[in-house]
Design an enzyme around this catalytic site. Structure first.
Site, PDB file in Angstrom:
ATOM      1  CE  LYS A  86      -4.401  -1.585   1.660  1.00 18.40           C
ATOM      2  NZ  LYS A  86      -4.208  -3.030   1.935  1.00 18.40           N
ATOM      3  CD  GLU A 108     -10.427   4.715   0.439  1.00 13.99           C
ATOM      4  OE1 GLU A 108     -10.110   5.905   0.290  1.00 13.99           O
ATOM      5  OE2 GLU A 108      -9.833   3.777  -0.122  1.00 13.99           O
ATOM      6  CB  SER A 376       0.056  -8.259  -1.096  1.00  7.79           C
ATOM      7  OG  SER A 376      -0.754  -9.073  -0.257  1.00  7.79           O
TER       8      SER A 376
HETATM    9  C1  LIG Z   1      -5.079  -4.050   1.403  1.00 11.40           C
HETATM   10  C2  LIG Z   1      -4.347  -5.306   1.160  1.00 11.40           C
HETATM   11  C3  LIG Z   1      -4.685  -6.163   0.084  1.00 11.40           C
HETATM   12  C4  LIG Z   1      -5.860  -5.914  -0.819  1.00 11.40           C
HETATM   13  O1  LIG Z   1      -5.751  -4.806  -1.646  1.00 11.40           O
HETATM   14  P1  LIG Z   1      -5.450  -4.883  -3.199  1.00 11.40           P
HETATM   15  O2  LIG Z   1      -5.802  -3.530  -3.678  1.00 11.40           O
HETATM   16  O3  LIG Z   1      -6.316  -5.960  -3.791  1.00 11.40           O
HETATM   17  O4  LIG Z   1      -4.017  -5.219  -3.360  1.00 11.40           O
HETATM   18  C5  LIG Z   1      -3.912  -7.291  -0.126  1.00 11.40           C
HETATM   19  N1  LIG Z   1      -2.884  -7.604   0.687  1.00 11.40           N
HETATM   20  C6  LIG Z   1      -2.534  -6.816   1.736  1.00 11.40           C
HETATM   21  C7  LIG Z   1      -1.396  -7.227   2.593  1.00 11.40           C
HETATM   22  C8  LIG Z   1      -3.261  -5.648   2.011  1.00 11.40           C
HETATM   23  O5  LIG Z   1      -2.921  -4.892   3.060  1.00 11.40           O
END
Ligand SMILES: *Cc1c(COP(=O)(O)O)cnc(C)c1O
Length: 408
Positions: A86, A108, A376
């Site tokens: 993020k 948000e 992610s």
């Molecule tokens: C917020 C988040 C997501 C989901 O958001 P995307 O916009 O689909 O990437 C996925 N993995 C983590 C670790 C997150 O914090």
């Protein structure tokens, strides 16, 4: 009125008249920075000095041996500052905010991760910061609310509707309407009205650019498949975009929750429950009833629990360029356990969806095939959910003792 970009039939910008000039200003400012090579360099420099970029790729030799099929690599977005991808988006939009000469940011947040990342960016760049969060989410996500406030953000509880993410988005738009002159709205994922999907995917493309170069350097060839979890879709579009022109199969993994046939999931593209509609300023697949009322979604991973999905991904699915699958809460917990025990990795529950799907497919692939999983984010934030799922007795005792301490 400049442009209202669509991806196939998806996307667009369905916005109130009063916001049109603000959107046009944003489209224009973003076009200028995109055409300016110094801007990308400035962005990469910030990311490499503030957030550990380039994040490495890790060869998971223990997974590879365990499954006996494809060679498995992990792209390590968990090593970013604030613990996930993020930060790529918020630091980029922060630079854009500076270029536009604005001094205040709003955002948000649902699970609170985007709120924490935005509050971090605002502290670093010296912006005033207001975060809109549904009352229900505030009650569920105390640790993140705590950090947002410590980072200097004002957290405004949203009391409308179901008091969750979609209501927080509406509240943020209402704020923007009255404060357009000095305020930028830092939208959190590749959704919402144009130009947000384009802006967010531009900044998240840093994941795919790095990943492609890194795998070519380490393996001398491209991966056969790349896996990413899909909430709004930003980490997926980010890593996939590095491989759009390659013969690489791209696999998006949504939240299967309690199972696709139970109604308790957040699978807009992999299930049959998603239907095309217009809401929150853009056109895509939503989980809605026949009156267009948004359905309740469910996932063990708060970050995947969203009714809409990126118009970019909806379009890529229609073109057959991305395959969509889902993983259930149980499959995700099993994948997380394996990641901890076999590789010492602590994926976020969101990321563990991508792991779960890759684990289903890796055994049937050839030993010469390479696959890549986008991790992610890191799972530290999920300690309450994970400990609950394992019903860990020592953790329960710790929580109980802490509670007693406070109540004494
Ligand atoms: C917020 C988040 C997501 C989901 O958001 P995307 O916009 O689909 O990437 C996925 N993995 C983590 C670790 C997150 O914090």
């Amino acid at each position: 009125m400049i442009e209202r970009r669509y991806y196939g039939e998806f996307g667009g910008a369905y916005i109130p008249e009063i916001l049109v000039s603000t959107f046009d200003q944003l489209v224009k400012a973003f076009k200028e920075v995109k055409d300016d090579p110094d801007f990308w360099e400035e962005y990469v420099k910030i990311m490499s000095t503030y957030s550990c970029r380039p994040t490495p790729i890790t060869f998971a030799e223990n997974f590879t041996r365990h499954f006996g099929g494809a060679r498995i690599y992990i792209k390590r977005e968990d090593l970013n500052h604030t613990g996930a991808h993020k930060v790529n988006n918020v630091m980029g939009q922060g630079l854009l905010t500076k270029r536009m000469g604005k001094t205040r940011v709003i955002a948000e947040t649902g699970a609170g991760q985007h709120g924490v990342a935005t509050a971090t960016m605002a502290a670093k760049y010296g912006f005033k910061c207001t975060i809109y969060m549904g009352e229900v989410d505030i009650a569920r996500q105390s640790p993140n609310v705590f950090w947002m406030k410590r980072l200097g953000a004002e957290v405004i509880p949203v009391k409308d509707g179901a008091r969750i993410l979609k209501d927080a988005i509406n509240a943020a738009f209402r704020d923007w309407v009255t404060n357009m002159d000095d305020t930028h709205y830092v939208l959190g994922t590749v959704c919402g009205p144009h130009p947000f999907p384009e802006i967010v995917s531009y900044f998240q493309s840093i994941i795919g650019k790095e990943a492609r170069g890194q795998i070519l350097e380490q393996e001398g060839k491209l991966p056969a498949r790349v896996y990413a979890c899909v909430g709004g879709g930003s980490n997926a579009v980010g890593i996939f975009s590095g491989f759009f022109n390659d013969p690489v199969e791209l696999v998006g993994v949504e939240a299967g929750g309690k199972g696709l046939d139970t109604g308790h999931h957040a699978s807009r593209l992999a299930s049959k429950d998603g239907t095309i509609g217009v809401a929150q300023g853009y056109k895509t697949y939503f989980l809605q009833n026949s009156d267009g009322q948004m359905q309740e979604t469910h996932s063990v991973a708060a970050g995947l629990d969203y009714v809409g999905v990126s118009p970019i991904l909806a379009s890529l699915r229609e073109e057959g360029k991305v395959r969509f699958e889902s993983a259930t809460d149980q499959e995700v917990m099993d994948a997380l356990s394996l990641a901890l025990r076999k590789e010492g990795l602590v994926p976020a529950l969101e990321s563990a969806h991508a792991f779960a799907q890759a684990f289903k497919e890796a055994p049937d692939m050839g030993k010469d095939d390479v696959i890549m999983i986008n991790q992610s984010g890191r799972g530290d934030k999920d300690i309450f959910t994970i400990a609950d799922a394992y019903a860990d007795p020592e953790w329960q005792k710790f929580i109980k003792e802490k509670a007693e301490e406070y109540c004494a």
